[in-house]
Design an enzyme around this catalytic site. Structure first.
Site, PDB file in Angstrom:
ATOM      1  N   LYS A  62     -71.779 -15.857  -3.187  1.00 16.15           N
ATOM      2  CA  LYS A  62     -71.676 -14.802  -3.575  1.00 16.15           C
ATOM      3  C   LYS A  62     -69.885 -14.134  -3.069  1.00 16.15           C
ATOM      4  O   LYS A  62     -69.044 -13.209  -3.714  1.00 16.15           O
ATOM      5  CB  LYS A  62     -73.030 -13.039  -3.771  1.00 16.15           C
ATOM      6  CG  LYS A  62     -73.343 -13.945  -4.643  1.00 16.15           C
ATOM      7  CD  LYS A  62     -73.690 -13.524  -6.381  1.00 16.15           C
ATOM      8  CE  LYS A  62     -74.362 -12.967  -6.813  1.00 16.15           C
ATOM      9  NZ  LYS A  62     -74.278 -13.852  -8.607  1.00 16.15           N
TER      10      LYS A  62
ATOM     11  N   SER B  89     -80.542 -13.064 -21.321  1.00 15.88           N
ATOM     12  CA  SER B  89     -82.175 -12.638 -21.540  1.00 15.88           C
ATOM     13  C   SER B  89     -82.678 -12.342 -20.932  1.00 15.88           C
ATOM     14  O   SER B  89     -84.312 -12.153 -21.165  1.00 15.88           O
ATOM     15  CB  SER B  89     -82.776 -14.102 -22.124  1.00 15.88           C
ATOM     16  OG  SER B  89     -82.431 -15.014 -19.939  1.00 15.88           O
TER      17      SER B  89
ATOM     18  N   SER C 171     -70.954  -9.526  -9.021  1.00 19.21           N
ATOM     19  CA  SER C 171     -71.278 -10.474  -7.494  1.00 19.21           C
ATOM     20  C   SER C 171     -72.519 -10.163  -6.965  1.00 19.21           C
ATOM     21  O   SER C 171     -73.359  -9.953  -7.427  1.00 19.21           O
ATOM     22  CB  SER C 171     -69.675 -11.067  -6.096  1.00 19.21           C
ATOM     23  OG  SER C 171     -70.435  -8.957  -6.565  1.00 19.21           O
TER      24      SER C 171
ATOM     25  N   TYR D 132     -76.957 -17.777  -0.554  1.00 16.24           N
ATOM     26  CA  TYR D 132     -76.437 -17.084  -1.669  1.00 16.24           C
ATOM     27  C   TYR D 132     -75.605 -15.894  -1.517  1.00 16.24           C
ATOM     28  O   TYR D 132     -74.868 -15.733  -2.215  1.00 16.24           O
ATOM     29  CB  TYR D 132     -77.997 -15.770  -1.408  1.00 16.24           C
ATOM     30  CG  TYR D 132     -77.883 -14.852  -2.797  1.00 16.24           C
ATOM     31  CD1 TYR D 132     -77.716 -15.534  -4.440  1.00 16.24           C
ATOM     32  CD2 TYR D 132     -77.707 -13.338  -3.166  1.00 16.24           C
ATOM     33  CE1 TYR D 132     -77.421 -14.549  -5.442  1.00 16.24           C
ATOM     34  CE2 TYR D 132     -78.199 -12.422  -3.701  1.00 16.24           C
ATOM     35  CZ  TYR D 132     -77.959 -13.128  -4.998  1.00 16.24           C
ATOM     36  OH  TYR D 132     -77.469 -12.466  -6.230  1.00 16.24           O
TER      37      TYR D 132
HETATM   38  P1  NDP Z   1     -82.616 -12.590 -13.482  1.00 11.63           P
HETATM   39  O1  NDP Z   1     -83.048 -13.709 -13.181  1.00 11.63           O
HETATM   40  O2  NDP Z   1     -83.470 -11.368 -14.551  1.00 11.63           O
HETATM   41  O3  NDP Z   1     -81.330 -13.435 -14.272  1.00 11.63           O
HETATM   42  C1  NDP Z   1     -80.547 -14.314 -14.793  1.00 11.63           C
HETATM   43  C2  NDP Z   1     -80.299 -14.481 -15.564  1.00 11.63           C
HETATM   44  O4  NDP Z   1     -78.867 -15.874 -15.730  1.00 11.63           O
HETATM   45  C3  NDP Z   1     -81.195 -15.041 -16.798  1.00 11.63           C
HETATM   46  O5  NDP Z   1     -81.241 -14.547 -17.688  1.00 11.63           O
HETATM   47  C4  NDP Z   1     -81.015 -16.593 -16.835  1.00 11.63           C
HETATM   48  O6  NDP Z   1     -80.592 -17.029 -18.073  1.00 11.63           O
HETATM   49  C5  NDP Z   1     -78.882 -16.926 -16.527  1.00 11.63           C
HETATM   50  N1  NDP Z   1     -78.813 -17.771 -16.002  1.00 11.63           N
HETATM   51  C6  NDP Z   1     -79.882 -18.418 -14.989  1.00 11.63           C
HETATM   52  N2  NDP Z   1     -79.186 -20.158 -14.582  1.00 11.63           N
HETATM   53  C7  NDP Z   1     -77.984 -19.932 -15.561  1.00 11.63           C
HETATM   54  C8  NDP Z   1     -77.427 -20.519 -15.462  1.00 11.63           C
HETATM   55  N3  NDP Z   1     -77.617 -22.199 -15.224  1.00 11.63           N
HETATM   56  N4  NDP Z   1     -76.123 -20.738 -17.133  1.00 11.63           N
HETATM   57  C9  NDP Z   1     -76.502 -19.492 -17.460  1.00 11.63           C
HETATM   58  N5  NDP Z   1     -77.720 -18.640 -17.341  1.00 11.63           N
HETATM   59  C10 NDP Z   1     -77.955 -18.706 -16.036  1.00 11.63           C
HETATM   60  O7  NDP Z   1     -81.559 -12.087 -12.423  1.00 11.63           O
HETATM   61  P2  NDP Z   1     -80.876 -10.642 -12.497  1.00 11.63           P
HETATM   62  O8  NDP Z   1     -80.556  -9.990 -13.929  1.00 11.63           O
HETATM   63  O9  NDP Z   1     -81.432  -9.607 -11.086  1.00 11.63           O
HETATM   64  O10 NDP Z   1     -79.350 -11.299 -12.114  1.00 11.63           O
HETATM   65  C11 NDP Z   1     -77.911 -11.240 -12.975  1.00 11.63           C
HETATM   66  C12 NDP Z   1     -77.176 -11.347 -11.722  1.00 11.63           C
HETATM   67  O11 NDP Z   1     -77.396 -10.183 -11.019  1.00 11.63           O
HETATM   68  C13 NDP Z   1     -77.178 -12.240 -11.165  1.00 11.63           C
HETATM   69  O12 NDP Z   1     -75.585 -12.975 -10.939  1.00 11.63           O
HETATM   70  C14 NDP Z   1     -77.465 -11.707  -9.383  1.00 11.63           C
HETATM   71  O13 NDP Z   1     -76.559 -13.151  -8.751  1.00 11.63           O
HETATM   72  C15 NDP Z   1     -76.470 -10.604  -9.685  1.00 11.63           C
HETATM   73  N6  NDP Z   1     -77.260 -10.022  -8.575  1.00 11.63           N
HETATM   74  C16 NDP Z   1     -78.827  -9.470  -8.762  1.00 11.63           C
HETATM   75  C17 NDP Z   1     -79.318  -8.934  -8.091  1.00 11.63           C
HETATM   76  C18 NDP Z   1     -81.284  -8.011  -7.430  1.00 11.63           C
HETATM   77  O14 NDP Z   1     -81.017  -7.629  -7.030  1.00 11.63           O
HETATM   78  N7  NDP Z   1     -81.542  -8.848  -9.116  1.00 11.63           N
HETATM   79  C19 NDP Z   1     -78.415  -8.255  -6.415  1.00 11.63           C
HETATM   80  C20 NDP Z   1     -76.943  -9.163  -6.768  1.00 11.63           C
HETATM   81  C21 NDP Z   1     -76.546  -9.351  -7.590  1.00 11.63           C
HETATM   82  P3  NDP Z   1     -82.087 -18.258 -19.386  1.00 11.63           P
HETATM   83  O15 NDP Z   1     -82.549 -18.313 -17.425  1.00 11.63           O
HETATM   84  O16 NDP Z   1     -82.331 -17.393 -20.020  1.00 11.63           O
HETATM   85  O17 NDP Z   1     -80.793 -19.121 -18.975  1.00 11.63           O
END
Ligand code: NDP
Length: 267
Positions: free
Chosen positions: A146, A11, A128, A142
């Site tokens: 990971k 999303s 991760s 966190y």
């Molecule tokens: P966002 O917060 O933008 O997106 C997180 C997504 O995860 C949302 O779409 C949310 O959807 C979904 N989500 C959260 N909790 C749940 C749950 N319990 N069940 C299903 N869906 C869930 O973060 P990012 O795009 O930055 O993160 C994406 C991935 O990348 C994550 O795993 C994050 O740890 C990893 N990451 C990100 C970094 C960064 O700097 N941004 C760095 C390293 C890793 P909704 O709320 O609609 O359910």
């Protein structure tokens, strides 16, 4: 034949960007959200799925299999952030983080694997983090969630090779997404001994994420990985320094690496 891709947490941020990119690259894309009705303008189908709710996982997978007959690629992207001094972070929030970032991924993999074994092919990409390469101050939970995910991915890869299933770990560095806004920030105890360091480090890590790379870079990298005939077991995607950090840690004596961390975070 178009490959069928399932992306959890599509999303916003990285997951959405991957979905938007792949849908224009001739893939059939299913994303997920806990509340898909909030994202009516999504460019691809968004199914209701919470990685902590096995019924929602099974339902989403059943919908895809009924419609497409297969799932070629699973991208476990859903994840959440958490900050705080380890001593003061509530155990319930620590467990919630592991539920989403670690156990949730396992649940989704376990639900998709029977289909992939049956079709004798499949690609699983677990997102991760470079934060899992080392214990970061005030992001220890966190980092630990990971790191656990990366080790799980390494093992799953070995165990499922026999079924022609490829499991890959993709670790992003800092990307400018909503992750910082959605993080759990541990409330400090009154007169907390960590207040000074935690407040400063939090400012630093928020500005690192805000100044991070654009999620489209992740999307393009993931598309390349999916299209490779022999992808590597692990990819790190981020700035040069972030990508090299684990090598620096490996090459330097532990005491020197620790000194660098102390200097970097003014601890
Ligand atoms: P966002 O917060 O933008 O997106 C997180 C997504 O995860 C949302 O779409 C949310 O959807 C979904 N989500 C959260 N909790 C749940 C749950 N319990 N069940 C299903 N869906 C869930 O973060 P990012 O795009 O930055 O993160 C994406 C991935 O990348 C994550 O795993 C994050 O740890 C990893 N990451 C990100 C970094 C960064 O700097 N941004 C760095 C390293 C890793 P909704 O709320 O609609 O359910």
């Amino acid at each position: 034949m178009k490959k069928v891709v399932l992306i959890t947490g599509a999303s916003s941020g990285i997951g959405k960007s991957i979905g938007d990119f792949l849908i224009n690259q001739n893939f059939t894309v299913y994303g997920t959200s806990r509340n898909p009705s909030n994202y009516k303008n999504s460019n691809f189908s968004l199914l209701q799925l919470d990685v902590n709710d096995i019924d929602s996982i099974n339902k989403s997978i059943a919908i895809i299999i009924k419609k497409e007959g297969r799932i070629d690629v699973l991208i476990n992207n859903a994840g959440k952030g958490i900050t705080g001094p380890l001593e003061e972070t509530p155990i319930i929030e620590i467990k919630k983080t592991f539920d989403t970032n670690f156990f949730g991924v396992m649940q989704v993999c376990n639900a998709v694997l029977p289909k992939m074994r049956k079709q004798k092919s499949g690609l699983i990409i677990n997102i991760s983090s470079i934060a899992g390469d080392m214990g970061l101050p005030y992001r220890g939970i966190y980092s630990a969630s990971k790191a656990a995910l990366s080790i799980y991915t390494e093992t799953l890869r070995l165990e499922t090779k026999q079924f022609n299933i490829n499991v890959i770990d993709v670790a992003p560095g800092d990307f400018a997404t909503n992750i910082a806004a959605g993080r759990f920030h541990s409330p400090l105890l009154k007169n907390s001994a960590y207040k000074k360091h935690y407040s400063r480090v939090l400012e630093q890590i928020d500005s690192e994420v805000d100044g991070g790379l654009q999620p489209i870079i992740m999307a393009k990298s993931i598309a390349k990985i999916i299209n490779k005939t022999s992808p590597k077991p692990k990819y790190r995607i981020g700035s040069l320094l972030q990508k090299a950090a684990y090598k620096i840690k490996f090459l330097l004596p532990d005491t020197i690496f620790e000194k660098i961390m102390i200097k970097q975070y003014e601890l």
